[in-house]
Design a protein around this motif. Structure first.
Motif, PDB file in Angstrom:
ATOM      1  N   GLU A  46       0.836  -1.201   0.000  1.00 46.19           N
ATOM      2  CA  GLU A  46       0.000   0.000   0.000  1.00 46.19           C
ATOM      3  C   GLU A  46       0.872   1.253   0.000  1.00 46.19           C
ATOM      4  OE1 GLU A  46      -2.605  -0.190   3.320  1.00 46.19           O
ATOM      5  OE2 GLU A  46      -3.715  -1.936   2.611  1.00 46.19           O
ATOM      6  N   CYS A  47       1.957   1.205   0.768  1.00 41.77           N
ATOM      7  CA  CYS A  47       2.859   2.352   0.812  1.00 41.77           C
ATOM      8  C   CYS A  47       3.475   2.616  -0.569  1.00 41.77           C
ATOM      9  CB  CYS A  47       3.968   2.135   1.846  1.00 41.77           C
ATOM     10  SG  CYS A  47       3.369   2.090   3.553  1.00 41.77           S
ATOM     11  N   VAL A  48       3.870   1.542  -1.282  1.00 42.14           N
ATOM     12  CA  VAL A  48       4.449   1.700  -2.610  1.00 42.14           C
ATOM     13  C   VAL A  48       3.426   2.308  -3.564  1.00 42.14           C
ATOM     14  CG1 VAL A  48       5.348   0.467  -4.621  1.00 42.14           C
ATOM     15  CG2 VAL A  48       6.163  -0.116  -2.340  1.00 42.14           C
ATOM     16  N   ASP A  49       2.183   1.813  -3.512  1.00 41.90           N
ATOM     17  CA  ASP A  49       1.135   2.382  -4.372  1.00 41.90           C
ATOM     18  C   ASP A  49       0.980   3.876  -4.130  1.00 41.90           C
ATOM     19  OD1 ASP A  49       0.560  -0.027  -5.599  1.00 41.90           O
ATOM     20  OD2 ASP A  49      -1.016  -0.564  -4.162  1.00 41.90           O
ATOM     21  N   ASP A  50       0.949   4.269  -2.852  1.00 42.71           N
ATOM     22  CA  ASP A  50       0.789   5.693  -2.533  1.00 42.71           C
ATOM     23  C   ASP A  50       1.993   6.499  -3.005  1.00 42.71           C
ATOM     24  OD1 ASP A  50      -1.590   4.994  -1.405  1.00 42.71           O
ATOM     25  OD2 ASP A  50      -0.894   5.076   0.673  1.00 42.71           O
ATOM     26  N   LEU A  51       3.192   5.932  -2.879  1.00 41.54           N
ATOM     27  CA  LEU A  51       4.392   6.648  -3.293  1.00 41.54           C
ATOM     28  C   LEU A  51       4.433   6.802  -4.819  1.00 41.54           C
ATOM     29  CD1 LEU A  51       6.934   8.005  -2.289  1.00 41.54           C
ATOM     30  CD2 LEU A  51       8.107   5.809  -2.380  1.00 41.54           C
ATOM     31  N   LEU A  52       4.015   5.767  -5.550  1.00 40.55           N
ATOM     32  CA  LEU A  52       3.952   5.868  -7.003  1.00 40.55           C
ATOM     33  C   LEU A  52       2.954   6.929  -7.438  1.00 40.55           C
ATOM     34  CD1 LEU A  52       4.129   2.087  -8.024  1.00 40.55           C
ATOM     35  CD2 LEU A  52       5.911   3.814  -8.302  1.00 40.55           C
ATOM     36  N   SER A  53       1.849   7.070  -6.680  1.00 37.83           N
ATOM     37  CA  SER A  53       0.883   8.125  -6.991  1.00 37.83           C
ATOM     38  C   SER A  53       1.520   9.499  -6.850  1.00 37.83           C
ATOM     39  CB  SER A  53      -0.333   8.019  -6.066  1.00 37.83           C
ATOM     40  OG  SER A  53      -1.002   6.788  -6.252  1.00 37.83           O
ATOM     41  N   VAL A  54       2.357   9.649  -5.831  1.00 40.54           N
ATOM     42  CA  VAL A  54       3.072  10.916  -5.649  1.00 40.54           C
ATOM     43  C   VAL A  54       4.007  11.171  -6.825  1.00 40.54           C
ATOM     44  CG1 VAL A  54       4.769  12.142  -4.226  1.00 40.54           C
ATOM     45  CG2 VAL A  54       2.919  10.862  -3.134  1.00 40.54           C
ATOM     46  N   LEU A  55       4.761  10.143  -7.235  1.00 44.33           N
ATOM     47  CA  LEU A  55       5.703  10.301  -8.342  1.00 44.33           C
ATOM     48  C   LEU A  55       4.993  10.575  -9.655  1.00 44.33           C
ATOM     49  CD1 LEU A  55       8.244   7.447  -7.524  1.00 44.33           C
ATOM     50  CD2 LEU A  55       8.400   9.871  -6.963  1.00 44.33           C
TER      51      LEU A  55
END
Length: 703
Positions: A46-55
């Motif tokens: 979930e953290c990776v998904d959120d970070l990719l959304s930021v990128l």
């Protein structure tokens, strides 16, 4: 494809799962986490998904929440944060193409969120400790022993460094963690002052904080402090200082709690450096140069000046091509180190713009002279030989120098003028500096404007073809038409090809432009043949050296003749002598192919190098063209300059021996034409033959 472990865009879900599994392995044993491995993986996914959304363009501060959630999941050890940042910085670009600065910014926010929540937890722990200390001091006599035992337990077990301090900063008590943090034995801490635990830069802030607490102005204060340990290492701590009051509410003593944040600080500093430093050379990057330029251009006082020196290494591509990129990279680092050392010594900033381009910014310059003196010293340093492996290399550089008052300029203008001046330095011979000159740079800016606008001009039909009539001097009959490309430019008016063909050759657009010109000329010539029959003039087109090397030239020529229906004998191609031979000195195959197609072939700028004329023997050429300033004196009523006459006579003689008729370009009047004919010139074009005309006008002349 599934199972490739590629990017998200090409089936990279598996790649993302691998990243999550690796992240889990990195952090799961750094802290006590009340979850099983599958739950940790799901949480980190979930953290990776959120970070990719930021990128992908989401708000950067959303990454802060990811850091906060890591602490909430009990991943609180500093090693968990360090491994997280290293892993994500390395692996995320492998599964998603992203802006490196955007990634650094997002990871910095993640670290800030982690640190913020961890600080709040630390403060809560500190409050417990502070209450314990206060209780131990203020408890009744009958509970003193148990309170002291509790205090001892807190002192000995806490990972925080604790100091009980008098109001004037003397340490009365300290725990083992404080000694470990500051790398000093407890015997040196007790009896000393807290001011000994801060470097000079932070001393004033610490002194003010202690004074405010001792005066009772504040009850608690926080600050970050750096301390240089006896072994020279820098120790960064986060200090929480609290005031303890006596039974009457008066200030009694202080409790200071130190958290060692060295690892966190160094990691954040590493990311900050990545954002402003070139990764290969360590010099300032474009971002850092931009901020330095903004500071240097602040009009802080009347008459403030600034200097900017734009360096470009000469022939660096040859080093990369011949010795390989690793050697080239090491050479760049050596040059960067030398630039940096000399720049820092005079208060300047050295930056890498990219590739083999560097900039040295000189704030508060005292005139062009001192800046040029610095440039000359830098050039001498750059050219000093450097040994890289088994290779001794010596670099050289061209430099564009701009030095001016800060008032009236900006960063964009400064960089643009330095770049254009650098272009002049390279054009004028390289391995030298050139100082900004407003008039010459205005001309260079015009060249850049034309170069940038040329592709669109071709698309928007701003280019057209006109013709110079070619006449036979013996009969006066019009026998040919030399194509001349014109540009109807919105700003500069109608431009001749001499203004922009060189730019097209430099940028590579000449191939497309030349193919367009061939198409236009063949369409015009086909119409002349249709209407005038055998009396139609031969259309002549010059091909540039770069266009002659185009592998598609023959195919394009065949297609254009086929589409326009032009008989090939009505088209003449002018070729530069350098394009007639390959790298081994053998005639290029294109000549035979064009000759077999039935095209006329000529060589222009004939006689420029007499030593190479014998190479032309046996080539399928049908014409030699002469042009240049040595023809101008033939208009003089007193006769041509003897040297000019000799040059023309020699060229015509050589052409006669090769069996080539001679065409003279730029012929201005009848007298000049007569004198040239006496020396062997048979065809002429220029003002004497009528000047430039349109395709329709030329048809009327021919009829």
């Amino acid at each position: 494809m599934p199972g490739t472990g590629g990017s998200v865009a090409d089936g990279g879900e598996l790649g993302q799962e691998d990243l999550v599994r690796q992240w889990t392995r990195e952090v799961i044993h750094t802290s006590y986490v009340p979850m099983g491995r599958p739950d940790v993986e799901a949480f980190l996914a979930e953290c990776v998904d959120d970070l990719l959304s930021v990128l992908d363009g989401g708000p950067v501060d959303a990454a802060r929440g990811i850091g906060e959630r890591l602490v909430g999941a009990h991943l609180t050890n500093s090693a968990a944060l360090a491994r997280t940042l290293r892993h994500l910085a390395t692996e995320l670009p492998k599964i998603r193409e992203t802006d490196p600065l955007r990634l650094i910014e997002a990871l910095s926010e993640l670290a800030a969120g982690f640190a913020g929540v961890l600080r709040e937890q630390t403060l809560r722990e500190q409050e417990v400790i502070q209450r314990a200390v206060s209780d131990a001091r203020d408890a009744a006599e009958e509970a003193l022993r148990s309170s002291e035992a509790r205090l001892r337990a807190v002192f000995t077990s806490s990972a925080l460094g604790i100091a009980v301090v008098t109001l004037d900063g003397v340490v009365e008590e300290s725990n083992g963690a404080l000694a470990r943090i500051f790398r000093r034995p407890e015997s040196q801490l007790v009896g000393g002052t807290v001011f000994e635990l801060a470097d000079e830069t932070w001393l004033a802030q610490l002194t003010g904080t202690i004074a405010e607490l001792a005066a009772g102005v504040a009850n608690r204060s926080f600050l970050d402090i750096r301390y240089t340990a006896p072994d020279g290492a820098h120790v960064w701590t986060q200090l929480s200082a609290s005031l303890v009051r006596d039974a009457h509410g008066e200030p009694d003593y202080l409790v200071l709690l130190y958290e060692d944040i060295t690892d966190r600080h160094m990691l954040q500093e590493h990311f900050r450096q990545q954002a402003v430093r070139d990764p290969l050379t360590g010099l300032a990057n474009r971002t850092k140069l931009g901020s330095s330029l903004d500071a240097a251009l602040e009009p802080t006082r009347p008459g403030r000046r600034v200097g900017l020196c734009f360096f470009d290494l000469d022939g660096f591509k040859a080093v990369n091509d011949s010795l390989g990129h690793p050697i080239g990279d090491r050479l760049l680092r050596q040059v960067a180190q030398r630039l940096e050392a000399m720049a820092v010594a005079v208060g300047a900033v050295a930056a890498r713009m990219g590739g083999d381009e560097f900039v040295v910014l000189v704030p508060d310059s005292s005139g062009a002279g001192p800046v040029i003196d610095l440039v000359e010293r830098l050039l001498r340093e750059i050219t000093r030989p450097v040994l890289i492996g088994a290779h001794e290399l010596s670099a050289s550089a061209s430099v564009g120098v701009v030095e001016r008052e800060v008032a009236g300029t900006d960063a964009g203008a400064l960089l643009r003028d330095a770049d254009i001046t650098l272009y002049r330095a390279k054009s004028d011979g390289r391995a030298q500096w050139v100082l900004f000159d407003p008039e010459r740079n205005a001309a260079a800016r015009d060249r850049f404007k034309l170069s940038a606008a040329l592709p669109a001009a071709l698309d928007q039909h701003e280019l057209f073809v006109e013709y110079e009539p070619v006449i036979a001097l013996a009969s006066g009959r019009l026998v040919g038409a030399a194509a001349n490309i014109r540009w109807d430019h919105e700003e500069f008016g109608e431009l001749g090809e001499e203004r922009f063909l060189g730019l097209a050759e430099e940028t590579g657009l000449i191939t497309r432009l030349g193919t367009w010109a061939l198409q236009q000329v063949c369409e015009h010539a086909a119409r002349w043949v249709k209407r005038l029959g055998p009396e139609a003039p031969v259309a002549a087109v010059h091909l540039s050296p770069r266009h002659c090397r185009d592998p598609e030239l023959v195919a394009d020529m065949q297609r254009i003749l086929r589409e326009t229906g032009l008989p090939p004998q009505y088209l003449a191609l002018g070729l530069p002598e350098s394009a007639l031979f390959d790298h081994q000195g053998d005639p290029v195959d294109t000549l035979e192919i064009f000759a077999e197609m039935g095209l006329w072939l000529g060589v222009y700028q004939f006689g420029g190098d007499y030593a190479r004329l014998p190479r032309l023997k046996g080539l399928p050429l049908g014409m030699a063209r002469i042009e240049g300033p040595h023809l101008d004196s033939f208009v003089d009523p007193d006769g041509p300059d003897p040297l000019d006459r000799h040059l023309v006579a020699a060229a015509c003689g050589a052409a006669q021996l090769l069996g080539l008729p001679v065409t003279a370009a730029g012929v201005r009047d009848r007298l000049q034409a007569h004198r040239l004919r006496e020396l062997g010139v048979s065809l002429a074009l220029g003002p004497f033959t009528g000047g430039l005309v349109s395709a329709t006008e030329l048809e009327q002349l021919a009829s």
